[in-house]
Enzyme design. Structure first.
Site, mmCIF file in Angstrom:
data_model
loop_
_atom_site.group_PDB
_atom_site.id
_atom_site.type_symbol
_atom_site.label_atom_id
_atom_site.label_comp_id
_atom_site.label_asym_id
_atom_site.label_seq_id
_atom_site.Cartn_x
_atom_site.Cartn_y
_atom_site.Cartn_z
ATOM 1 N N ASN A 9 0.866 -1.176 0.000
ATOM 2 C CA ASN A 9 0.000 0.000 0.000
ATOM 3 C C ASN A 9 0.907 1.232 0.000
ATOM 4 O O ASN A 9 1.507 1.555 1.023
ATOM 5 C CB ASN A 9 -0.883 -0.040 1.261
ATOM 6 C CG ASN A 9 -1.728 1.211 1.409
ATOM 7 O OD1 ASN A 9 -1.803 2.045 0.502
ATOM 8 N ND2 ASN A 9 -2.364 1.353 2.564
ATOM 9 N N LYS A 11 0.152 4.293 -0.284
ATOM 10 C CA LYS A 11 -0.469 5.486 0.327
ATOM 11 C C LYS A 11 -0.208 6.727 -0.528
ATOM 12 O O LYS A 11 -0.242 6.634 -1.753
ATOM 13 C CB LYS A 11 0.041 5.660 1.763
ATOM 14 C CG LYS A 11 -0.154 4.385 2.581
ATOM 15 C CD LYS A 11 0.015 4.572 4.063
ATOM 16 C CE LYS A 11 -0.215 3.246 4.774
ATOM 17 N NZ LYS A 11 -0.171 3.344 6.208
ATOM 18 N N HIS A 95 -9.678 1.309 4.387
ATOM 19 C CA HIS A 95 -8.436 1.419 5.163
ATOM 20 C C HIS A 95 -8.684 2.328 6.368
ATOM 21 O O HIS A 95 -9.460 3.292 6.277
ATOM 22 C CB HIS A 95 -7.326 1.987 4.273
ATOM 23 C CG HIS A 95 -5.985 1.934 4.935
ATOM 24 N ND1 HIS A 95 -5.583 2.876 5.852
ATOM 25 C CD2 HIS A 95 -4.984 1.031 4.841
ATOM 26 C CE1 HIS A 95 -4.374 2.553 6.291
ATOM 27 N NE2 HIS A 95 -3.984 1.439 5.695
ATOM 28 N N GLU A 97 -7.069 4.655 7.601
ATOM 29 C CA GLU A 97 -6.827 6.081 7.355
ATOM 30 C C GLU A 97 -8.028 6.718 6.641
ATOM 31 O O GLU A 97 -8.321 7.889 6.836
ATOM 32 C CB GLU A 97 -5.525 6.267 6.546
ATOM 33 C CG GLU A 97 -4.311 6.044 7.432
ATOM 34 C CD GLU A 97 -3.092 5.469 6.720
ATOM 35 O OE1 GLU A 97 -3.022 5.534 5.481
ATOM 36 O OE2 GLU A 97 -2.204 4.938 7.424
ATOM 37 N N GLU A 167 -5.927 -4.909 10.292
ATOM 38 C CA GLU A 167 -4.893 -3.912 10.555
ATOM 39 C C GLU A 167 -5.215 -3.160 11.841
ATOM 40 O O GLU A 167 -5.991 -2.186 11.816
ATOM 41 C CB GLU A 167 -4.826 -2.910 9.400
ATOM 42 C CG GLU A 167 -4.483 -3.532 8.072
ATOM 43 C CD GLU A 167 -3.851 -2.507 7.138
ATOM 44 O OE1 GLU A 167 -2.751 -2.774 6.656
ATOM 45 O OE2 GLU A 167 -4.452 -1.446 6.919
ATOM 46 N N GLY A 173 2.122 2.138 10.827
ATOM 47 C CA GLY A 173 3.101 3.224 10.707
ATOM 48 C C GLY A 173 3.750 3.622 12.021
ATOM 49 O O GLY A 173 4.424 4.639 12.104
ATOM 50 N N SER A 213 2.978 -2.242 10.389
ATOM 51 C CA SER A 213 4.426 -2.333 10.627
ATOM 52 C C SER A 213 5.037 -3.687 10.260
ATOM 53 O O SER A 213 5.965 -4.150 10.923
ATOM 54 C CB SER A 213 4.761 -1.958 12.072
ATOM 55 O OG SER A 213 4.336 -0.633 12.339
HETATM 56 P P1 PGA Z 1 2.545 0.182 7.649
HETATM 57 O O1 PGA Z 1 1.108 0.433 6.971
HETATM 58 O O2 PGA Z 1 3.070 -1.096 7.093
HETATM 59 O O3 PGA Z 1 3.370 1.382 7.231
HETATM 60 O O4 PGA Z 1 2.327 0.105 9.122
HETATM 61 C C1 PGA Z 1 0.224 -0.631 6.751
HETATM 62 C C2 PGA Z 1 -1.050 -0.125 6.150
HETATM 63 O O5 PGA Z 1 -1.515 0.954 6.556
HETATM 64 O O6 PGA Z 1 -1.641 -0.760 5.259
#
Ligand code: PGA
Length: 257
Positions: A9, A11, A95, A97, A167, A173, A213
């Site tokens: 992803n 982003k 997601h 976010e 997630e 993140g 992560s």
């Molecule tokens: P990350 O993000 O691996 O940077 O923690 C995962 C995601 O949001 O899909």
């Protein structure tokens, strides 16, 4: 056996040149790992050029979001149909976010999945609790409501290929990964819920990814868990070497299974 998925992803990272470079580099180095589904999700504006960079390879394109209508006066939005027409095969929906910053709810997630399914896109439906919800002991309730809300009204056949990504928001993140045991517990619960809502066969075949992560250093321990079938990966998917490394490790693990 469920075929593992390693989904990157991206982003809101990478301009056009950077996106094409990353996609081309990945394409070159992952061809041999044929027992893993390799997916990359660049920002909308880079999808067309990235599609060209991975054409005729075994790396597939995903979008990060869509609108649920086919078309219309929705300034700034992109429909599932448009995404299909430029070569997307998968689409990330709901997601955290999007839920956190853009007001997405189980209802909009449900509508978007409907649009994806109608356009033969494979939805990657994201679910997961916040830190506060976990601390209040509400993880199971929240994840259950995300799964049941997102899948409301679908027949088993319609969501046959749909992928679920667990997630935990507190692990995204932040460098704080859920322990393999914590992740496995929720994955097992989700699989049980799919069985309850649909059938044992669907539950057995449903691919459930972990995200939060994930990186080359921790991917093996996570993937060794019985109910974890791959990763939805942000930060560590933005570099060729680290993405390829995660595909390789996953491939080797599944080779031996
Ligand atoms: P990350 O993000 O691996 O940077 O923690 C995962 C995601 O949001 O899909």
């Amino acid at each position: 056996m469920r075929r593992p998925v390693i989904a990157g992803n991206w982003k809101m990272y990478k301009d056009l040149n950077e996106a094409v470079e990353l996609a081309s580099g990945i394409r070159k180095q992952v061809q041999e790992f044929d027992n893993v589904d390799k997916v990359i999700a660049p920002p909308f504006v880079n999808l067309t050029e990235v599609a060209k960079a991975i054409a005729d390879s075994n790396v597939y394109l995903a979008a990060q979001n869509c609108h649920w209508e086919k078309e219309g006066a929705f300034t700034g939005e992109v429909s599932a149909r448009m995404l299909k027409s430029i070569g997307c095969r998968y689409i990330i929906i709901g997601h955290s976010e999007r839920r956190q910053y853009f007001g997405e709810t189980n209802e909009t997630v449900n509508l978007k999945i409907k649009a994806a399914v109608a356009n033969n896109l494979i939805p990657i439906m994201c679910v997961g609790e916040t830190l506060q919800e976990r601390e209040e002991g509400r993880t199971v309730d929240v994840v259950k409501s995300h799964v049941t809300g997102g899948l409301k009204g679908f027949t088993e056949k319609e969501i046959d290929s749909l992928i679920i990504a667990y997630e935990p928001v507190w692990a995204i993140g932040t460098g704080k990964t859920a322990t393999p045991k914590q992740a496995q517990e929720v994955h097992r619960m989700i699989r049980g819920l799919v069985k309850e809502l649909y059938s044992e066969t669907l539950a057995k075949n449903k691919r459930i990814l972990y995200g939060g992560s994930v990186k080359p250093e921790n991917i093996e321990e996570l993937m060794k868990q019985e109910d974890i079938d791959g990763g939805l990966i942000g930060g560590a998917s933005l570099k060729i070497d680290s993405y390829v490394d995660m595909v390789r490790k996953t491939s080797e693990l599944y080779e031996g299974k």
